[in-house]
Structure formats: structure tokens, C-alpha cells
Design a protein around this motif. Sequence first.
Motif, PDB file in Angstrom:
ATOM      1  N   UNK A 174      40.978  32.296  79.836  1.00  0.00           N
ATOM      2  CA  UNK A 174      42.408  31.977  79.765  1.00  0.00           C
ATOM      3  C   UNK A 174      42.934  32.027  78.328  1.00  0.00           C
ATOM      4  N   UNK A 175      42.180  31.482  77.394  1.00  0.00           N
ATOM      5  CA  UNK A 175      42.658  31.462  76.007  1.00  0.00           C
ATOM      6  C   UNK A 175      42.835  32.879  75.457  1.00  0.00           C
ATOM      7  N   UNK A 176      41.886  33.732  75.787  1.00  0.00           N
ATOM      8  CA  UNK A 176      41.968  35.118  75.296  1.00  0.00           C
ATOM      9  C   UNK A 176      43.156  35.837  75.914  1.00  0.00           C
ATOM     10  N   UNK A 177      43.398  35.579  77.198  1.00  0.00           N
ATOM     11  CA  UNK A 177      44.534  36.221  77.868  1.00  0.00           C
ATOM     12  C   UNK A 177      45.850  35.733  77.268  1.00  0.00           C
ATOM     13  N   UNK A 178      45.921  34.444  76.954  1.00  0.00           N
ATOM     14  CA  UNK A 178      47.149  33.896  76.360  1.00  0.00           C
ATOM     15  C   UNK A 178      47.370  34.473  74.959  1.00  0.00           C
TER      16      UNK A 178
END
Lengths: 559, 343
Positions: A322-326
Motif C-alpha cells: 500500500x505504501x509503495x502504491x500511494x
Amino acid sequence: MRLPAPLASLVLAALAAGCGGAPVTPTKPATATPAPPRVLSGRADGRALLTADAARVQAAGAGALEVVSSEYLSEGDRLGAFVEVPLDACALVMARGSPSVVDVDLFAYEDDGASFAVDESTDARPALLVCPPHPKRLWLAARVVSGSGLVGLGVQSVPTSAVAAVEQAAGARGRSGGETGRLEAWPGLEAKLIAHRAWLGGRWEDVRRAAVPVAPRAATRLTVAVEAGRCLDVFVSPSDEIGSLEVLAEDPAGRILARGKERGKDRAIVLCSATTNEVTVAIRPRASTGLVAVVASRSAPGAGAALDVSARAEHVTETRELDAARAALAKDLAGKGLGAPKTVFVGSAKLGSRAATSLDLPAGCARIDVVAGKPLADASASLWNDRGALLAEGRGGAGVTLFACGPSGPARLDVEALARPGPFAVELRKDDAAPAALVAHPLAAARLLAVLDAGGARISAAAASAAQVVSLDAGARTSLPFDVPARGCVEVAAALDRGGSGLDLRLADASTGENTVTRGRFVLTDRLCAGDAGAKGNAELRLLAGKADALVLVRPLAP
Amino acid sequence: MPALPPGLLPQGHPVLDTEDRGTKSSLGAVSLVRCGPRRADLASLVVSMRSPRGAIEILVSRSPAPLGDLREALPERAFGLVAPRGNPGRPIEPGPLAERAVRAEERAHAEGAERVTRTPTVASPEGAGEYQLRLGDGCHRVQIMAAVPSTFPHRATDVDAEARDDAGRTLARDRSEAADARLDFCLGEATRVTVPYAGAAGMVPVIATDAVWPIPRAIPNHWGARTRAGFAYALRRRNAPEPTTAPVFESLGVAGPTMVPITLEPGRCYLAAVAVARGESRGLRLAATVGDRYMRDEVVDRPEGAALAFCAESEELARIDVEARGSGVWWTFALFALGGGEP
């Protein structure tokens, strides 16, 4: 000479019989039952079909030919066997057919059924080069696509030092980065492809190659699979007569997953997915008719992270945390006229239940991104105002983007996982632009902006600032004339607000009378292109049922 | 037998094995008789019908003794002993040539043919010959009929024929054991067609009738003559409703499986068709998935086009799958909106 009496009588009798003087009843042979056919233990031998090509690649450095299997096959039949290849070695796999076999395809599968390599070229001379890293054993299969006859499947070891020479000699699917010898009729394609793959980074294998016809009147479609954990690169190279090309990737529901990125005259799309998905590539030139070469290649498993950032891979389902996608989204939206992101909610979406969160919408327009994190796949989201009226809704494999235009106020956002549960975050960005027409028609604005944002365009409300409000009802037709520049295209996008359904758009070239009709329930787009002289276009809109306002955007497309 | 779950669909049900446990019908009826404690076997029954449609009647009777053979109750359904097949003898003489030609014309007119023309000739002593026909665009039914000699003995009349275009592509072929040859095909433009035939009973008069049906005006001609003919033939083969408006969606494609997502208007019916534009097709399959409904048309013999019709209920999306097999095949897909929903 005088014969003895008994012998003479025998000779006379024989002569009389031979002259046919007396009827003779034919006698059955002593053994009335013929010998039964024998079933032989031999097997079909296709070695002779492979020998000539095997000798040529042997001269280029390959080892001796091992015939894997031979069989008499008809259309649709296949043969195959397991083959073990040393983990640090390459192997050349070839299938050859007798002259009556027109087209043979060659496949290499891993133990779990995953496709390792494929040669689906339209001839009877397929070849694959298997090089490290590869599984210890592979199931090699040849399938007759057209024709029938004897087919031989063979394998030869290849030292790594001779890979390029063997690849060239066998015309095998490229592994070494050298010219593969395929699609010779397409000058420069291999060089372009090699440069493109070098730019992408990582290792790529051909999945499908085809020369396909294209025409501006309708898109040409080609379906390929994005395998679980891998990325798919679709490289489209037009022939000289094609000026400008539009390439889209669509999912089975018709959603636009990605738009082709420009590589000179060529287009390329990179798609990554955590699950296996079928994707249809739609190719449409803006003006002329001709041919394009399409090369679909797949990455090694888990290669999404190794891709060059500039490749701008689209995620059919999210493969990143999730962090990478954000972080990737923040980078994409930087400088797009949007305010700083506000994290509204971070939670987990489940199958069969909706995660609801409250948020305050700012006055004007805002962009709301439901960002999915691995392993969430296929999410839907809907935005409601405090009176329970729908403001926007959407669905996407790797997250959903909604647009909310209108007055400020409380709202509720529902998020549901439709394929696989997983984490998600809701980010709200206030839009610097707030076109009055969009603010006055929130539902139409949400629909229009969603269409413009499809395929990872990452737009803000400013993209629809030229939209005009058109009142439609079932009993009247509205015309919007426009000019199409020379060798250019104009796109017409229309989205309905509350109260009606069934949009009907007739887009006509005023000079030739040629027209196309497009229908959509709430939203539609179409375009008109012109040749060297430009054109006068006319968009005729009507509603099939009810009465409603629509936002209509007429915009030129980049050449 | 286990309790039946609600909404039971017997065919393929994981609990009930209808294939193994079933009693198959005979005479269009099936009878289950259980006596004594075994009557409990009949507490629950699953009736599965293999025919696509029909009405069934269920009768339950209790009696002190078995009711006897079903054939006694349904004597009209008993077909008696099955005779050995034997030798059917010579083919039946097809009758006078003139009458057959008139019948063929009347049948074509009854089916809506726009016009029918006759071309007489005489077969060679071997009973063969060749027509060179200049045919206009449209769907054609060419029938080759040969006279039966009035003298005996004579050869049986079994005319076989095929139609080829200028490029040598086979448009239609008849190798059946009927007396007359019948060739159905469509042409997207005026074409010179060669029709070789054989199987007449010697040097006898032969008549070729050509019945023509026009191609629906809504079928597009911008994809070329072969595509137009392919669409027309697909619609004619499926006896599909004639589209009245131009396609609402078109797509091109090549050999291999291709998925085409389309948007629909709820409540409207559609006709989907695919036609070969180029190449040697060896099989064509067109399928539509609309909600939980699945429709399919597959053509193996002269696969120039396939078509199917479906209606959208509440669905706004459908998935079309086109699979073309063959060498260098390019195809065109068109979706026509039909009837309901038109303002």
C-alpha cells in the motif's frame, strides 16, 4: 520328339482346357482365410523432419539432436513430453512437420502449468530457446494449428557461448538480445523491440506476435493474458502509412486499464497484475488504414519492481504494498493542479461487505483516490451525500478514482473488494480548478471526469473546463457543430446528470455525410478525424428516456 | 436418495448422479414400480428431460399388484419389432426435370427469393459439365438438376456440384446423395462463379436455377465484399432477424481467441455477427456472455461467418468472444441493435 502315352494325354488335356473348350469351375485356393493384418510395434519417426535444421544449428554450436516425440497429427492434435534441462544450460526446442502440416505452435510449460515460453508464429517451423533461469524440467508440447501429417519434436543442448548464433540459425524466439529473424517483412521491428526492452529493463519473452489490420472506423482487438505475478508489455509498431495510433488495454468489462505510451510512432503498454487476467488490446489509427505489428511479451515473475519508472507500468491488480502504491500515485499527481493529499481513511476491504467511511467534501471539485495495496484486487467504491444521493461511483482492479464537484458538505464513501480482500487508503485532493458547469452538475461531472481519467491519464477538473451544459430530452435533438483540424481528431465526450438515461450521439462529417452512432446509458465518447483538408463536424445528441442535463466536452486530441 | 436441495438442477448436480441411477425412458415414457418396503425408494424422484422442450405428465398409482407392461397402457407408442435394415435398392427416380425446376422456383419464392433464373444445358456423355455464371451480389441458391433418361437401363441420377469464385475459393459444395445438387452461398459483389457438376445419367438436359435473396441494407459494405457476404451468410444460416440499422459497434481481429467487451442498453435486443475478411478460415466461434447467460454459434463447414442474437435485461455490459482458426485469418465483428428500446 515322341511323348510317352500318359504324358501326351496330360498335355492334350491341358491344351484343351487352355483353349476354353470345356467349362472349368474355378477352385478356391487351398488356404481360404487370408493372413490377418499384423499390428506392428514401431512408432512414428519424425527425426528426418528435424535433421536438416538440427544440422544447421549444430554447425552454429548446438549439441546433438534428441527427438522428444513424433506423431501423426491432425488439426488441433498435440504431442508432448517432459524434458530436463540442466539449470545452468540452454536448450533449443524445435518442432517440424511434414509438407502437409501448415502451422505448428510450440509451448513450454512449467510443472505448475504456467507457460514458460511460446512460439505461435503462423508457420510449421517453430523454435524456442530455453535459457537460465528456467525450471529443471519443462513439458514441451507441439500443437498442429493447420494441416495434418507427421510432426517431430526435438531438443538440442546449447552452450551459453553459442546462444546468439544458434538463435540466429534456428530463428528461435529471442533470448540473447540479438536479432531473432522473425517478422523479417517488418523492417526494423527487432531493433525497435530490443531498444524498447532495454529501456524497460528486466528480461522479456515473446507471448504473441502478429501483424494486424487497422482502420479508423473500428478498433482492432487482440487478447492476451497478464499472468499472475508478471508484467505484460505490448509493443505496437505501425507501418509507414499509419500516421497516428491509439492503443488501449481493456478488461472484460470494457474498462480502459491503460493507454499506449508514445515511443515515436510506436506505442507501448506495460501491465502488471497479481492475478491472471485477460486483457484485450484495442488498436485504432486516427486517419489512415494499414497494418501494425503487435508484439506481446511477458516479464519474469515478480519483475514489476525492476521496471524502469519511466515505463509507467499500469497495475491491473495491485502488485505493490500500500505504501509503495500511494507513493507512486503521489508522484503521478504532482504538478497536476491538485492540492496536498489528505488521508481520509486507511482500512481493509473485504468480500461481501462494504467498508464505509465519512468525509467532508470541499466546495468546488476534489479528486478521491481509493488506493489499493497488495493483495486487494478489483475494488468498487461509491460516494454518497448526506441525503443518500449518489455523487460518484467506480470500479477498478487496482483502486478506484472518484471525482466530486459541488458544494461542501458531509459525504460517505463505501469500498468493497470484489475479487480479493486487502488493504486500501482513501486520499482526497482538492482540485485547484472548479469549472462552474461541473460544480452545478455533480453527477455528470463525476461521470465525465472519470471517462477522461480512464487509462491512468491522472487528470484534474481543469481537463473538463471547456465542458458545456446541454439540456436533453427524449423528444428533441441537440446539435453541436465543431471544426476538425487538418490531420487531427476531435473527441466528443458527454455525461448525463440526474433524471435521464440512454445517450445517443451521432457524429457526422458535414462535408461527406459519413457518420457514426454511439450509444451509452449515462456517458459516451466518440471522435471524428479529418484528412489533409480538415473537416466540419457535427455532434447530434439525444436522450432515449427522460429529461436531463448533460455535460458535453468537445476537445481536440493530440496528434 | 438424499433430500433434494432447494432449486435443484439435476444435470451435473454434485450430490445426485442422474447418469448412474437413472432409469431411461422408452416409448416416451418411463415407469418405476416398487413393491413392499422398497416403495420408500420412490419418496423422492428427479426427472430429467434430455429433449430441449416438452411437457411431461406424472402419474402415481397404488395397487395390490404390479400394473403390467407400459405398452399395454400406451399401445399407440409401441413400435413392434425392429426389422433388419436390408438393402434399400436403387435411389428413387426424382421425377421429370421440368416439374423439379418449377418446385425449386416455387420453394425459393415462398422463402422470399427476390428472383429466380434458369440456365439450361446438356451434360456430357459422362454426365458431367460446368456452368460459368455471372452472379450479382446477394445470397444465392444454385440448384443443378438433371433429367432422368426415359430408356432403361440408365444410371442413377445423383448430381454433385461445387461453386468457386474467380480466385478459386470454394463458395459451396454438395456431395450429398440427393438427386439434385444445391449450393447456398452469398456474394458481396458481382462475381463470376464456376459451377462444375457430375452425376447426371449421361448426356441429358440439365437445368441450373439461381434463386437470389438481397443482402440486408444494414450490413456494412465498408469492410469489403467478402465480409459483406460473410455477414449475410451468417444471418441467413441462423435465420436471424434482419437488422434494420447500421451496426452500433464494430471491431476487427485476427486468428486466435479474442475477447471483445461491449456496452448494452438494458431492455434492448442485439444481433452479433462475425465475418471473415481475409485468409483461410478453418473454424469460427462466436460467443456472448450476458450476465449469467451464454450464447454460442460455431461454424466448421465453410466458416465464413457466424451470428447470434441476445437481449439485455438489466445488463449494461456483455462479453463477446471470437475465436477464429486458420491461416492468416482477419475478421470483422458487428453488433446490430434490434427492435425494442428504439425511441
